[in-house]
Design an enzyme around this catalytic site. Sequence first.
Site, PDB file in Angstrom:
ATOM      1  N   ASP A 101       0.838  -1.195   0.000  1.00  0.00           N
ATOM      2  CA  ASP A 101       0.000   0.000   0.000  1.00  0.00           C
ATOM      3  C   ASP A 101       0.874   1.248   0.000  1.00  0.00           C
ATOM      4  OD1 ASP A 101       0.762  -0.691   2.692  1.00  0.00           O
ATOM      5  OD2 ASP A 101      -0.637   0.822   3.413  1.00  0.00           O
TER       6      ASP A 101
ATOM      7  N   GLU B 233       0.013  -0.777   5.750  1.00  0.00           N
ATOM      8  CA  GLU B 233       1.032  -0.285   6.671  1.00  0.00           C
ATOM      9  C   GLU B 233       0.928   1.218   6.806  1.00  0.00           C
ATOM     10  OE1 GLU B 233       4.983   1.250   8.003  1.00  0.00           O
ATOM     11  OE2 GLU B 233       3.879   1.686   6.166  1.00  0.00           O
TER      12      GLU B 233
END
Length: 380
Positions: A79, A138
């Site tokens: 991400d 994250e």
Amino acid sequence: MTDASTLPDSLAFTKALIDAESITPARGAVFDVLEAALKPLGFAIDRFTVGEAPDGPVENLLATRGSGAPHFAFAGHLDVVPPGKGWTTDPFRAEQRGALLYGRGAVDMKGAVAAFVAALARALPDHGTVSLIITGDEEGPAVYGTRALIDRMRERGIAPDFCLIGEPTSVNRLGDTIKIGRRGSVNIWITVPGHQGHVAYPHLADNPIPKLVRALADIDAIVLDEGTDWFQASNIEVTDLEVGNTAHNVIPGAAQARLSIRFNDLHRGTELVERIERAVHVHTPDAEVKGIVSGESFLTEPGRLSDILSDAIEDHAGIRPELSTSGGTSDGRFLHALCPVVEFGLLNATMHKLDEAVAVADLAMLTDIYESVLKRAFTR
């Protein structure tokens, strides 16, 4: 035997990952790209999606190959943060201009994921276990990301001996810094109740602001510690004050403040929340104090893992890295519960910025370093 023509190339693979838009929480296409690169290398892929809005759903990937010891794990995330406006080119269309490759996630941290997979393609161990612990969250709340992966690993009895996280740790040149620990983080919300009233009749009201200000003054005077051998001093910062009073002649009914504490391994997050609560209640016993611990401090004492990484960096970059615990938090705050953890990756100068970019030469060198780490870790 794997056909050399199908082996992942770190530059081409980074481009493919960047082109798969993956604003946090990431799902779908970017994981397809990673899975397609790992399967020909003999990895068993476990992809799963967990969580509900607002913090989910989140997709995660756990890839494993081999069996027995040693077990080397690589951890990272696919991400990325939102790109923001003002990029020179499309942030989700990788573009090489001269010596640099541009795109969101180039350094944080699709480039490191690509470099590790490319290193695996060149240095697959003939014994032991390799795993990749890759999350799609994250950069966001991280509620259903690495913590869910850890739960999955425990359910399956997967326990690494050591873990390398590919976060961008380098500062001025590739290889100058690795992280052997991180400070913990806790956010605290303070709400002091009062009784609304007219400023001309203060005896009929109860102003919460002076009580909050006195409490914050005491908190600001707290010295948590002077630092340790590996950590800088812990610090408490007031990050927000809010009353929400738009009238000039009204005593407000409540006042709020928010604190952020970054702390070293002399403290625990819950103990810090309790300390702040005691300081506040001296001035206003009915105040509400709520804390959320984002992660505890951790330290991987220098040893075999940091030596393997440092030696590999010195061989390829010609420098001995600094062992550091500086900076913000990472998913190491969760993974250290499994095994010793160190972090090493690309230069962090452009992460989260417009026109994020990685030097093509650094991608190649990072792949070489990761390959060397793998060979050293699996030396009998």
